[in-house]
Write a protein that holds these residues in place. Structure first.
Motif, PDB file in Angstrom:
ATOM      1  N   MET A   1       0.735  -1.042   0.013  1.00 48.96           N
ATOM      2  CA  MET A   1      -0.056   0.168  -0.006  1.00 48.96           C
ATOM      3  C   MET A   1       0.879   1.268  -0.010  1.00 48.96           C
ATOM      4  O   MET A   1       1.882   1.334   0.788  1.00 48.96           O
ATOM      5  CB  MET A   1      -0.795   0.004   1.300  1.00 48.96           C
ATOM      6  N   LEU A   2       0.540   2.234  -0.774  1.00 45.23           N
ATOM      7  CA  LEU A   2       1.215   3.450  -0.816  1.00 45.23           C
ATOM      8  C   LEU A   2       1.020   4.066   0.637  1.00 45.23           C
ATOM      9  O   LEU A   2      -0.117   4.369   1.046  1.00 45.23           O
ATOM     10  CB  LEU A   2       0.747   4.369  -2.013  1.00 45.23           C
ATOM     11  N   ASP A   3       1.992   4.654   0.860  1.00 48.66           N
ATOM     12  CA  ASP A   3       1.925   5.532   2.150  1.00 48.66           C
ATOM     13  C   ASP A   3       1.904   7.019   1.735  1.00 48.66           C
ATOM     14  O   ASP A   3       2.521   7.737   1.521  1.00 48.66           O
ATOM     15  CB  ASP A   3       3.268   5.396   2.958  1.00 48.66           C
ATOM     16  N   ILE A   4       0.616   7.567   2.097  1.00 48.15           N
ATOM     17  CA  ILE A   4       0.121   8.834   1.751  1.00 48.15           C
ATOM     18  C   ILE A   4       0.384   9.767   2.784  1.00 48.15           C
ATOM     19  O   ILE A   4      -0.141   9.951   3.951  1.00 48.15           O
ATOM     20  CB  ILE A   4      -1.413   8.626   1.370  1.00 48.15           C
ATOM     21  N   ARG A   5       1.730  10.298   2.954  1.00 45.38           N
ATOM     22  CA  ARG A   5       2.304  11.021   3.878  1.00 45.38           C
ATOM     23  C   ARG A   5       1.418  12.485   4.063  1.00 45.38           C
ATOM     24  O   ARG A   5       1.250  13.150   2.781  1.00 45.38           O
ATOM     25  CB  ARG A   5       3.558  11.260   3.885  1.00 45.38           C
ATOM     26  N   PRO A   6       1.257  13.047   5.013  1.00 41.77           N
ATOM     27  CA  PRO A   6       0.449  14.428   5.101  1.00 41.77           C
ATOM     28  C   PRO A   6       1.136  15.498   4.920  1.00 41.77           C
ATOM     29  O   PRO A   6       0.560  16.750   5.133  1.00 41.77           O
ATOM     30  CB  PRO A   6      -0.021  14.240   6.607  1.00 41.77           C
ATOM     31  N   SER A   7       2.375  15.621   4.683  1.00 40.21           N
ATOM     32  CA  SER A   7       3.082  17.094   4.613  1.00 40.21           C
ATOM     33  C   SER A   7       4.705  16.672   3.695  1.00 40.21           C
ATOM     34  O   SER A   7       4.826  15.688   3.377  1.00 40.21           O
ATOM     35  CB  SER A   7       3.606  17.402   5.942  1.00 40.21           C
ATOM     36  N   CYS A   8       4.931  17.831   3.205  1.00 39.42           N
ATOM     37  CA  CYS A   8       6.024  17.950   2.494  1.00 39.42           C
ATOM     38  C   CYS A   8       7.324  17.784   3.426  1.00 39.42           C
ATOM     39  O   CYS A   8       7.431  18.367   4.377  1.00 39.42           O
ATOM     40  CB  CYS A   8       6.072  19.365   1.645  1.00 39.42           C
ATOM     41  N   GLU A   9       8.379  16.886   2.964  1.00 43.29           N
ATOM     42  CA  GLU A   9       9.462  16.805   3.790  1.00 43.29           C
ATOM     43  C   GLU A   9      10.390  17.892   3.865  1.00 43.29           C
ATOM     44  O   GLU A   9      11.165  18.010   4.711  1.00 43.29           O
ATOM     45  CB  GLU A   9      10.004  15.410   3.192  1.00 43.29           C
ATOM     46  N   CYS A  10      10.291  18.561   2.836  1.00 42.63           N
ATOM     47  CA  CYS A  10      11.089  19.822   2.890  1.00 42.63           C
ATOM     48  C   CYS A  10      10.673  20.967   3.580  1.00 42.63           C
ATOM     49  O   CYS A  10      11.533  21.648   4.024  1.00 42.63           O
ATOM     50  CB  CYS A  10      11.202  20.153   1.230  1.00 42.63           C
ATOM     51  N   CYS A  11       9.414  21.340   3.325  1.00 40.20           N
ATOM     52  CA  CYS A  11       8.858  22.793   3.849  1.00 40.20           C
ATOM     53  C   CYS A  11       7.687  22.488   4.865  1.00 40.20           C
ATOM     54  O   CYS A  11       7.440  23.187   5.697  1.00 40.20           O
ATOM     55  CB  CYS A  11       8.327  23.642   2.877  1.00 40.20           C
ATOM     56  N   VAL A  22       1.571  16.679  -5.698  1.00 39.20           N
ATOM     57  CA  VAL A  22       2.257  16.059  -4.805  1.00 39.20           C
ATOM     58  C   VAL A  22       3.126  14.922  -5.511  1.00 39.20           C
ATOM     59  O   VAL A  22       2.832  14.413  -6.340  1.00 39.20           O
ATOM     60  CB  VAL A  22       1.280  15.346  -3.605  1.00 39.20           C
ATOM     61  N   LEU A  23       4.580  15.039  -5.318  1.00 37.67           N
ATOM     62  CA  LEU A  23       5.440  14.321  -5.988  1.00 37.67           C
ATOM     63  C   LEU A  23       6.052  13.329  -4.980  1.00 37.67           C
ATOM     64  O   LEU A  23       6.164  13.941  -3.650  1.00 37.67           O
ATOM     65  CB  LEU A  23       6.618  14.939  -6.607  1.00 37.67           C
ATOM     66  N   ILE A  24       6.424  12.158  -5.403  1.00 32.69           N
ATOM     67  CA  ILE A  24       7.084  11.049  -4.431  1.00 32.69           C
ATOM     68  C   ILE A  24       8.106  10.396  -5.379  1.00 32.69           C
ATOM     69  O   ILE A  24       8.325  10.471  -6.356  1.00 32.69           O
ATOM     70  CB  ILE A  24       6.249   9.988  -4.162  1.00 32.69           C
ATOM     71  N   CYS A  25       9.258   9.797  -4.605  1.00 31.31           N
ATOM     72  CA  CYS A  25      10.000   9.156  -5.177  1.00 31.31           C
ATOM     73  C   CYS A  25       9.692   7.529  -5.020  1.00 31.31           C
ATOM     74  O   CYS A  25       8.543   7.133  -4.465  1.00 31.31           O
ATOM     75  CB  CYS A  25      11.561   9.149  -4.477  1.00 31.31           C
ATOM     76  N   SER A  26      10.490   6.481  -5.479  1.00 29.58           N
ATOM     77  CA  SER A  26      10.294   5.062  -5.239  1.00 29.58           C
ATOM     78  C   SER A  26      10.216   4.717  -4.034  1.00 29.58           C
ATOM     79  O   SER A  26       9.455   3.690  -3.595  1.00 29.58           O
ATOM     80  CB  SER A  26      11.180   4.245  -6.310  1.00 29.58           C
ATOM     81  N   TYR A  27      10.597   5.337  -2.895  1.00 30.67           N
ATOM     82  CA  TYR A  27      10.662   5.048  -1.602  1.00 30.67           C
ATOM     83  C   TYR A  27       9.670   5.653  -0.750  1.00 30.67           C
ATOM     84  O   TYR A  27       9.727   5.638   0.441  1.00 30.67           O
ATOM     85  CB  TYR A  27      12.035   5.459  -0.874  1.00 30.67           C
ATOM     86  N   GLU A  28       8.892   6.427  -1.503  1.00 29.76           N
ATOM     87  CA  GLU A  28       7.593   7.219  -0.960  1.00 29.76           C
ATOM     88  C   GLU A  28       8.033   8.513  -0.266  1.00 29.76           C
ATOM     89  O   GLU A  28       7.188   8.891   0.527  1.00 29.76           O
ATOM     90  CB  GLU A  28       6.637   6.484  -0.399  1.00 29.76           C
ATOM     91  N   CYS A  29       9.246   8.984  -0.558  1.00 32.12           N
ATOM     92  CA  CYS A  29       9.566  10.341   0.122  1.00 32.12           C
ATOM     93  C   CYS A  29       8.459  11.244  -0.440  1.00 32.12           C
ATOM     94  O   CYS A  29       8.236  11.057  -1.760  1.00 32.12           O
ATOM     95  CB  CYS A  29      11.031  10.820  -0.333  1.00 32.12           C
ATOM     96  N   VAL A  70       1.752  10.443  10.077  1.00 33.53           N
ATOM     97  CA  VAL A  70       3.145  10.390  10.395  1.00 33.53           C
ATOM     98  C   VAL A  70       3.909  11.583   9.579  1.00 33.53           C
ATOM     99  O   VAL A  70       3.784  11.414   8.099  1.00 33.53           O
ATOM    100  CB  VAL A  70       4.020   8.880  10.395  1.00 33.53           C
ATOM    101  N   ARG A  71       4.281  12.399  10.059  1.00 35.76           N
ATOM    102  CA  ARG A  71       5.172  13.584   9.544  1.00 35.76           C
ATOM    103  C   ARG A  71       6.641  13.369   9.186  1.00 35.76           C
ATOM    104  O   ARG A  71       7.128  13.096  10.316  1.00 35.76           O
ATOM    105  CB  ARG A  71       4.761  14.893  10.049  1.00 35.76           C
TER     106      ARG A  71
END
Length: 82
Positions: A1-11, A22-29, A70-71
């Motif tokens: 299952m794709l981990d739909i994270r609630p926030s941008c890891e950068c800002c 919203v963009l992700i990499c293959s590790y779901e960052c 999880v942020r």
């Protein structure tokens, strides 16, 4: 299952699970469109992989499999050196 994270890891901006910007990499960052294009230049600083638009799940799917709470935040994220 794709981990739909609630926030941008950068800002740390909140990200709507149904947003196509919203963009992700293959590790779901997970990155907002602005950080992905202006800061990261399309490359994940964690794994060096390319970024792609995160798939948008249907509303009924979000009920069955709710987004993550999880942020992940990496203040001062930097682009991968050229």
């Amino acid at each position: 299952m794709l981990d739909i994270r609630p926030s941008c890891e950068c800002c740390d901006t909140d990200l709507d699970p149904s947003s196509p910007d919203v963009l992700i990499c293959s590790y779901e960052c997970t990155w907002c469109l602005e950080c992905a294009t202006t800061v990261l230049r399309g490359v994940c600083p964690n794994c060096g992989g390319g970024l792609a638009r995160r798939p948008v799940p249907s509303a009924s799917r979000l009920v069955d499999d709710p987004p993550s709470t999880v942020r992940v935040f990496n203040p001062g994220c930097r682009p991968v050196p050229a």
